[in-house]
Design a protein around this motif. Structure first.
Motif, PDB file in Angstrom:
ATOM      1  N   ASP A 166       0.825  -1.207   0.000  1.00 46.69           N
ATOM      2  CA  ASP A 166       0.000   0.000   0.000  1.00 46.69           C
ATOM      3  C   ASP A 166       0.863   1.263   0.000  1.00 46.69           C
ATOM      4  O   ASP A 166       0.408   2.344   0.345  1.00 46.69           O
ATOM      5  CB  ASP A 166      -1.009   0.006   1.147  1.00 46.69           C
TER       6      ASP A 166
ATOM      7  N   ALA B 203      -4.047  -1.614   2.595  1.00 45.33           N
ATOM      8  CA  ALA B 203      -4.311  -2.560   1.507  1.00 45.33           C
ATOM      9  C   ALA B 203      -3.273  -3.668   1.420  1.00 45.33           C
ATOM     10  O   ALA B 203      -3.521  -4.697   0.788  1.00 45.33           O
ATOM     11  CB  ALA B 203      -4.388  -1.816   0.167  1.00 45.33           C
TER      12      ALA B 203
ATOM     13  N   ALA C  11      -4.617  -7.005   2.256  1.00 46.29           N
ATOM     14  CA  ALA C  11      -5.758  -7.498   1.484  1.00 46.29           C
ATOM     15  C   ALA C  11      -5.574  -8.895   0.901  1.00 46.29           C
ATOM     16  O   ALA C  11      -6.506  -9.711   0.975  1.00 46.29           O
ATOM     17  CB  ALA C  11      -6.100  -6.513   0.367  1.00 46.29           C
TER      18      ALA C  11
ATOM     19  N   GLY D 124      -2.868  -1.673  -3.373  1.00 52.21           N
ATOM     20  CA  GLY D 124      -3.495  -0.496  -3.949  1.00 52.21           C
ATOM     21  C   GLY D 124      -3.480  -0.576  -5.469  1.00 52.21           C
ATOM     22  O   GLY D 124      -2.996  -1.550  -6.048  1.00 52.21           O
TER      23      GLY D 124
ATOM     24  N   SER E 130      -0.733   5.194  -6.295  1.00 52.02           N
ATOM     25  CA  SER E 130      -1.924   4.442  -6.677  1.00 52.02           C
ATOM     26  C   SER E 130      -2.801   5.220  -7.651  1.00 52.02           C
ATOM     27  O   SER E 130      -3.745   4.667  -8.211  1.00 52.02           O
ATOM     28  CB  SER E 130      -2.738   4.079  -5.428  1.00 52.02           C
TER      29      SER E 130
ATOM     30  N   ASP F 281     -10.952  -1.824  -9.388  1.00 55.99           N
ATOM     31  CA  ASP F 281     -10.761  -1.072  -8.152  1.00 55.99           C
ATOM     32  C   ASP F 281     -12.064  -1.204  -7.385  1.00 55.99           C
ATOM     33  O   ASP F 281     -13.121  -0.746  -7.851  1.00 55.99           O
ATOM     34  CB  ASP F 281     -10.446   0.393  -8.457  1.00 55.99           C
TER      35      ASP F 281
ATOM     36  N   VAL G  55     -12.351   0.498   1.529  1.00 58.25           N
ATOM     37  CA  VAL G  55     -11.416   0.908   0.484  1.00 58.25           C
ATOM     38  C   VAL G  55     -10.816   2.249   0.869  1.00 58.25           C
ATOM     39  O   VAL G  55     -11.271   2.910   1.804  1.00 58.25           O
ATOM     40  CB  VAL G  55     -12.105   1.013  -0.901  1.00 58.25           C
ATOM     41  N   SER G  56      -9.797   2.656   0.111  1.00 57.04           N
ATOM     42  CA  SER G  56      -9.133   3.921   0.420  1.00 57.04           C
ATOM     43  C   SER G  56     -10.056   5.115   0.219  1.00 57.04           C
ATOM     44  O   SER G  56     -10.046   6.064   0.996  1.00 57.04           O
ATOM     45  CB  SER G  56      -7.888   4.075  -0.467  1.00 57.04           C
TER      46      SER G  56
ATOM     47  N   GLU H   3      -7.364  -2.311  -3.924  1.00 59.01           N
ATOM     48  CA  GLU H   3      -7.803  -1.270  -2.986  1.00 59.01           C
ATOM     49  C   GLU H   3      -8.635  -1.781  -1.817  1.00 59.01           C
ATOM     50  O   GLU H   3      -9.090  -0.992  -0.997  1.00 59.01           O
ATOM     51  CB  GLU H   3      -8.554  -0.142  -3.704  1.00 59.01           C
TER      52      GLU H   3
ATOM     53  N   ASN I 276      -9.279  -2.831   1.774  1.00 61.53           N
ATOM     54  CA  ASN I 276      -8.540  -2.446   2.977  1.00 61.53           C
ATOM     55  C   ASN I 276      -9.178  -3.103   4.202  1.00 61.53           C
ATOM     56  O   ASN I 276     -10.187  -2.609   4.720  1.00 61.53           O
ATOM     57  CB  ASN I 276      -8.534  -0.926   3.136  1.00 61.53           C
TER      58      ASN I 276
END
Length: 311
Positions: free
Chosen positions: A54, A66, A69, A129, A168, A239, A251-252, A284, A286
C-alpha cells in the motif's frame, strides 16, 4: 524471486462436507498451493498472486492498509463452494513490498506476471493499492508484445494523475508511457467513473489519450463490448471503490454513488466468456476498515464469480 513469499496454508481453511458427498467441495479443498514460484508446472491454470503493498496509496494520501488485502481475501474465498473453474486456481504466493521501495515491488510483480503468462497461465492478482495495475499491466504488455492489448478498468477514478513518483493514482498514465516506449497503441477503457471524483485536468488527460470512458450514471455494456471486440487480449483491473460505499466501505476512497455489484457482474461476465481475458486483478480492498468481514465477503464473491465464468 525477489520480494516473493509463499502464502500460508493456514489461510485456506473451511467446512468439510465430504461426508455428505465426494463432490461437496469448497475452494480450500480444491486450490493448489504451490510451495515455490513455479508457473511452468501449472500450464493452462489460473495463477492466484498477492501484491501485498500500500505504498502507492500512502504516496497518494489515501487510507493505508491494503497490504493486508491478499491474505484477507484468501481467507474469505476459502470456504466458498468449488465449482467449474475453481479447480484451476493455483496459489503462487505473494509479492511483498518492502516500504518505501514501491518500484522494486512493481518490477517483481511485472516479472512474475510475464513469466506466468508466458507459461500459458492466466493471472488473477489480489492487490494491494491500484499501483498494482502498472505492474500487472506491464507484465501483460511484456508477455504479448505483438498483441492489441485492451486495458479495462472498473473504477470510480481515472487514475491518470501526474506525479513525480508512482502512486496508486498514476498507473494508467504510466502504462500509456510504457506503450509509447514500446511503440504500440494505448487502449484503455475506464468504466464506472465518477465525474465528482475526477478533476477537469484528469478528464482532459483522458481525452488526450483517447480513453473510452463510461460514467457511473450511464453504465451499460454497449461501449465496453465495442471496445473488447477490437482487442486481441484483455487485462481487467477492478478497483473495489467502483462499488457503492454501502457494498464496499473498506477501500481507500469509498464511492458515494458507485456501480452496484449486480450491475458490475453484468459488465464482467461477457469479458470472462470472451476468450480474450488473460489477466484480472482486484485492488484497494482495505481490511482495516472491515470490522465485520462483510466487505471481504463482497470482494470474495466477485472474485469467485470471475473464476467461475472465466473461459
Amino acid at each position: 524471486m525477489t520480494n516473493w513469499q509463499p502464502a500460508s496454508p493456514a489461510l485456506w481453511q473451511g467446512r468439510d462436507d465430504r461426508a455428505e458427498s465426494p463432490n461437496a467441495l469448497r475452494l480450500f479443498q480444491t486450490i493448489t498451493q504451490s510451495p515455490t514460484f513455479s508457473p511452468e508446472m501449472y500450464r493452462e491454470q489460473i495463477a492466484l498472486l498477492g501484491f501485498a503493498c500500500d505504498e502507492g496509496v500512502k504516496r497518494n494520501q489515501g487510507r493505508t492498509g491494503a497490504a493486508g488485502a491478499p491474505d484477507a481475501l484468501r481467507k474469505a474465498l476459502a470456504n466458498l463452494a468449488s465449482h467449474a473453474g475453481h479447480q484451476r486456481l493455483v496459489d503462487l504466493g505473494n509479492i511483498v513490498a518492502q516500504a518505501p521501495d514501491l518500484e522494486g515491488a512493481q518490477q517483481a510483480l511485472r516479472t512474475a506476471v510475464q513469466r506466468c503468462l508466458q507459461a500459458e497461465m492466466r493471472t488473477f492478482v489480489l492487490g494491494g493499492g491500484h499501483e498494482t495495475a502498472f505492474a500487472h499491466g506491464a507484465g501483460v504488455l511484456d508477455a504479448f508484445p505483438q498483441a492489441k492489448v485492451g486495458i479495462v478498468n472498473l473504477d470510480a477514478h481515472l487514475d491518470l494523475r501526474y506525479a513525480e513518483q508512482p502512486t496508486s493514482g498514476t498507473p494508467f498514465r504510466q502504462l500509456a508511457h510504457l506503450c509509447e516506449q514500446q511503440q504500440r497503441e494505448f487502449h484503455y477503457a475506464c468504466v464506472g467513473v465518477s465525474r465528482a471524483a475526477n478533476t477537469q485536468a484528469l478528464w482532459d488527460e483522458a481525452q488526450r489519450l483517447g480513453v473510452t470512458v463510461v460514467e457511473d450514471l450511464h453504465c451499460d455494456t454497449a461501449q465496453l463490448a465495442q471496445f473488447v471486440a477490437n482487442m486481441d487480449v484483455i487485462y481487467l483491473t477492478i478497483d473495489l471503490d467502483v462499488l457503492p460505499v454501502w457494498e464496499m466501505p473498506a477501500v481507500s476512497a469509498p464511492a458515494a454513488l458507485g456501480v452496484p455489484l449486480a450491475t458490475l457482474l453484468g459488465l464482467i461476465e461477457p469479458l470472462c466468456r470472451s476468450g480474450k481475458l488473460q489477466a484480472v486483478d482486484m485492488v484497494e480492498f482495505n481490511p482495516r476498515f472491515d470490522d465485520d468481514g462483510r466487505a471481504a465477503r463482497v470482494a470474495a464473491r466477485l472474485g469467485w464469480q470471475i473464476a467461475h465464468w472465466w473461459h
